[in-house]
Scaffold this motif. Structure first.
Motif, short mmCIF file in Angstrom:
data_model
loop_
_atom_site.label_atom_id
_atom_site.label_comp_id
_atom_site.label_asym_id
_atom_site.label_seq_id
_atom_site.Cartn_x
_atom_site.Cartn_y
_atom_site.Cartn_z
N SER A 1 0.84 -1.22 0.01
CA SER A 1 0.05 -0.04 -0.04
C SER A 1 0.97 1.21 -0.25
O SER A 1 0.43 2.24 -0.54
CB SER A 1 -0.92 -0.06 1.03
OG SER A 1 -1.56 1.37 1.33
N ALA A 2 1.99 1.04 0.89
CA ALA A 2 2.79 2.29 0.74
C ALA A 2 3.44 2.54 -0.62
O ALA A 2 3.67 3.78 -1.12
CB ALA A 2 4.01 2.10 1.70
N ALA A 3 3.73 1.54 -1.47
CA ALA A 3 4.30 1.74 -2.69
C ALA A 3 3.21 2.37 -3.53
O ALA A 3 3.71 3.05 -4.59
CB ALA A 3 4.66 0.41 -3.27
N GLU A 4 1.89 2.27 -3.27
CA GLU A 4 1.00 2.70 -4.10
C GLU A 4 0.66 4.42 -3.63
O GLU A 4 0.34 5.21 -4.51
CB GLU A 4 -0.50 2.04 -3.93
CG GLU A 4 -1.30 2.20 -4.99
CD GLU A 4 -2.30 1.19 -4.85
OE1 GLU A 4 -2.27 0.07 -3.97
OE2 GLU A 4 -3.56 1.14 -5.53
N ASN A 5 0.76 4.42 -2.34
CA ASN A 5 0.32 5.81 -1.87
C ASN A 5 1.26 6.56 -1.55
O ASN A 5 0.83 7.85 -1.13
CB ASN A 5 -0.71 5.58 -0.82
CG ASN A 5 -1.90 4.76 -1.24
OD1 ASN A 5 -2.60 4.96 -2.16
ND2 ASN A 5 -2.20 3.63 -0.67
N ALA B 1 6.24 12.21 -2.16
CA ALA B 1 7.65 12.63 -2.15
C ALA B 1 8.11 12.77 -0.68
O ALA B 1 8.99 12.43 -0.44
CB ALA B 1 7.65 14.10 -2.79
N GLY B 2 7.34 13.54 0.17
CA GLY B 2 7.60 13.63 1.57
C GLY B 2 7.67 12.34 2.58
O GLY B 2 8.67 12.39 2.96
N ASP B 3 6.79 11.70 2.08
CA ASP B 3 6.97 10.29 2.70
C ASP B 3 8.31 9.64 2.60
O ASP B 3 9.22 9.21 3.49
CB ASP B 3 5.95 9.22 2.51
CG ASP B 3 4.46 9.66 2.85
OD1 ASP B 3 4.39 10.33 3.97
OD2 ASP B 3 3.65 9.36 2.13
N ILE B 4 8.48 9.58 1.18
CA ILE B 4 9.87 8.92 0.70
C ILE B 4 11.10 9.61 1.17
O ILE B 4 12.14 9.06 1.78
CB ILE B 4 9.98 8.90 -0.92
CG1 ILE B 4 9.05 7.90 -1.21
CG2 ILE B 4 11.40 8.37 -1.35
CD1 ILE B 4 8.67 7.69 -2.49
N GLN B 5 10.91 10.99 1.38
CA GLN B 5 12.25 11.67 1.82
C GLN B 5 12.45 11.51 3.18
O GLN B 5 13.64 11.24 3.56
CB GLN B 5 11.94 13.23 1.58
CG GLN B 5 13.17 14.02 1.95
CD GLN B 5 12.86 15.36 1.73
OE1 GLN B 5 11.66 15.95 1.42
NE2 GLN B 5 13.73 16.42 1.99
N LEU C 1 12.64 0.23 0.57
CA LEU C 1 12.52 1.56 0.24
C LEU C 1 12.52 1.87 -1.28
O LEU C 1 11.93 2.69 -1.73
CB LEU C 1 13.83 2.66 1.06
CG LEU C 1 13.55 3.70 0.92
CD1 LEU C 1 12.23 4.35 1.43
CD2 LEU C 1 14.66 4.53 1.79
N ARG C 2 13.75 1.03 -1.73
CA ARG C 2 13.70 1.32 -3.37
C ARG C 2 12.55 0.95 -4.26
O ARG C 2 11.96 1.56 -5.07
CB ARG C 2 14.94 0.60 -3.99
CG ARG C 2 16.17 1.27 -4.13
CD ARG C 2 17.15 0.33 -4.67
NE ARG C 2 17.58 -0.78 -4.08
CZ ARG C 2 18.29 -0.92 -2.94
NH1 ARG C 2 18.97 0.01 -2.67
NH2 ARG C 2 18.56 -2.10 -2.28
N ALA C 3 11.74 -0.03 -3.65
CA ALA C 3 10.68 -0.80 -4.26
C ALA C 3 9.31 0.38 -4.22
O ALA C 3 8.90 0.53 -4.94
CB ALA C 3 10.22 -2.00 -3.68
N LYS D 1 9.92 3.23 -6.43
CA LYS D 1 9.54 3.06 -7.62
C LYS D 1 7.98 2.61 -8.05
O LYS D 1 7.77 2.07 -9.01
CB LYS D 1 10.46 1.66 -8.03
CG LYS D 1 11.89 1.97 -8.64
CD LYS D 1 12.33 0.93 -9.36
CE LYS D 1 12.46 -0.46 -8.59
NZ LYS D 1 12.95 -1.74 -9.03
N GLN D 2 7.37 2.78 -6.79
CA GLN D 2 5.99 2.37 -6.73
C GLN D 2 5.67 0.91 -7.23
O GLN D 2 4.67 0.50 -8.02
CB GLN D 2 5.19 3.14 -7.73
CG GLN D 2 5.38 4.74 -7.35
CD GLN D 2 4.33 5.59 -7.98
OE1 GLN D 2 4.28 5.47 -9.29
NE2 GLN D 2 3.57 6.38 -7.25
N ASP D 3 6.67 0.16 -7.05
CA ASP D 3 6.64 -1.30 -7.31
C ASP D 3 6.01 -2.17 -6.13
O ASP D 3 6.72 -2.35 -5.23
CB ASP D 3 8.06 -1.82 -7.48
CG ASP D 3 8.19 -3.36 -7.89
OD1 ASP D 3 7.11 -4.08 -7.92
OD2 ASP D 3 9.16 -3.91 -7.74
#
Lengths: 233, 233
Positions: free
Chosen positions: A111-115, A118-122, A199-201, A204-206
């Motif tokens: 679900s995280a990969a989907e939603n 940018a802020g979350d990832i940073q 994190l990488r996945a 990549k929204q994988d």
DNA sequence: GACATCTGCTTGTCTGACAAGTGTCGCGCC
DNA sequence: GGCGCGACACTTGTCAGACAAGCAGATGTC
């Protein structure tokens, strides 16, 4: 208002013994006073001394051998020993805990990969970098905090508030279960890698990749703990 | 070569007590046997019992109160307390709530199909029968209680305590939106059917079947609730 | 010198006793 | 009837003394 809770005598004995070890300059591995000597010095019965010793033993601070005596535990392996005995006493709850995490977290990662935005990832990248730094410097306590924050950050990125609060409940109130995994040898470095994969996945929204990476991460952690546990017996 | 290390009696007592807790079905927070009863049951002296209790206490598995007795620790319950109260205060997130349940419960059903014993099944069948009876008589309030109990019973049958406590936290603090779903026409009768499907699969130890039945049940419920909510606005 | 035994120390366990905390029941008072 | 209070039963907390069991060094015997 002072001292509401009544303390047990054996608890005072624990403190007294700890103080003795320091004051009388006992070193690791050295033979300590006998139970009889302790009754004399502390003026309490052997029962209370023995109850205190059981606690000091299970927390890895002394080791008691029948016919020989009481020995100050090896400070080198003290932390490790403490963890081991804790592990032995909580084997089932760790397994239960991991089972539940294996259900929830892979889906959370998906679900995280989907939603994630940018802020979350940073934010997660920051936590990950710090984790790696602490791992390099062998700062385990600090690394554990980062571990919590990584998993919570992931849950937050799902944008599902129920999931986020649930994850927070699972991380903040069961420190030992999480701590345990990171104390097993080699686990902390591998965690850095595995978190990196997740994190990488996500980045990549994988979705499938994130789900699989998380499953691997948890399965590996459980595997290491289980193996460690088997080695103990 | 078997058993090199000599086991202290108090250590055997620890195991015996842990087994008792499971076998005799003690739950978190419940009062356990008194020290005196334990001496009778285990045929060891109070000293050994007490030493074992100190260890169980320091590892957070029981809590001992003078004048009152020995209590099974409620660490798990504490864990999700905050989560429960959050759920109660955030009922707008029904969808989030359902998403989480859709992750957890199908897997829980699968695990139940694998681990449920005769007692679990009997208990669930009882709950189901009562649910059906209440549904027939349109006693909705009472039926809702059965709904909770059914889902909790399933979680308990997994034999995973973490899962059980978590499920309890999620069902006992159900948002009103959920409850209202059972007021939607036809939902309650369909729930009887769907619960029946799940129960049958668990009984047959059909893991995939149980998982699928639960997924269908929750998906249907979510569908009806969503429709119901849309009709309201 | 090699070996068995004795002896004194250690922890392990049991027993019975009393202290102290907690809740309940019933009595007497209002 | 309702309330307060004390007696009582039951709980854990602590103590003292005894004996069993494990260990190591001293002693005695061959």
């Amino acid at each position: 208002m002072s001292q509401i809770k009544k303390i047990r005598l054996s608890e005072s004995v624990i403190d007294a013994i700890k103080e003795m070890v320091v004051k009388d300059g006992f070193r690791s591995g050295e033979k300590f006073y006998s139970e009889k000597e302790l009754t004399g010095k502390l003026q309490v019965s052997r029962s209370s001394i023995r109850e205190a010793l059981r606690i000091l033993e299970v927390t890895g601070q002394v080791s008691v051998k029948q016919g020989k005596g009481i020995y100050i535990a090896d400070t080198q392996g003290e932390r490790f020993k403490e963890f081991s005995s804790w592990l032995k006493n909580n084997e089932q709850s760790i397994r239960d805990n991991f089972e539940v995490r294996l259900i929830i977290e892979p889906k959370a990662a998906r679900s995280a990969a989907e939603n994630a935005d940018a802020g979350d990832i940073q934010q997660m990248e920051g936590v990950w970098a710090q984790f790696a730094a602490y791992a390099r410097d062998h700062k385990i306590e600090e690394a554990i905090v980062c571990d919590h924050r990584f998993h919570c950050g992931l849950a937050r990125a799902t944008k599902n508030r129920t999931l986020y609060v649930l994850m927070k409940a699972m991380t903040t109130t069961l420190p030992n279960g999480w701590i345990s995994s990171l104390y097993t040898p080699g686990r902390i470095d591998q965690t850095v890698h595995e978190h990196g994969d997740i994190l990488r996945a996500v980045k990549k929204q994988d979705k499938a990749g994130a789900e699989n990476a998380m499953t691997r991460h948890l399965a590996n952690a459980l595997h290491d703990i289980t193996k460690h546990l088997d080695d103990l017996t």
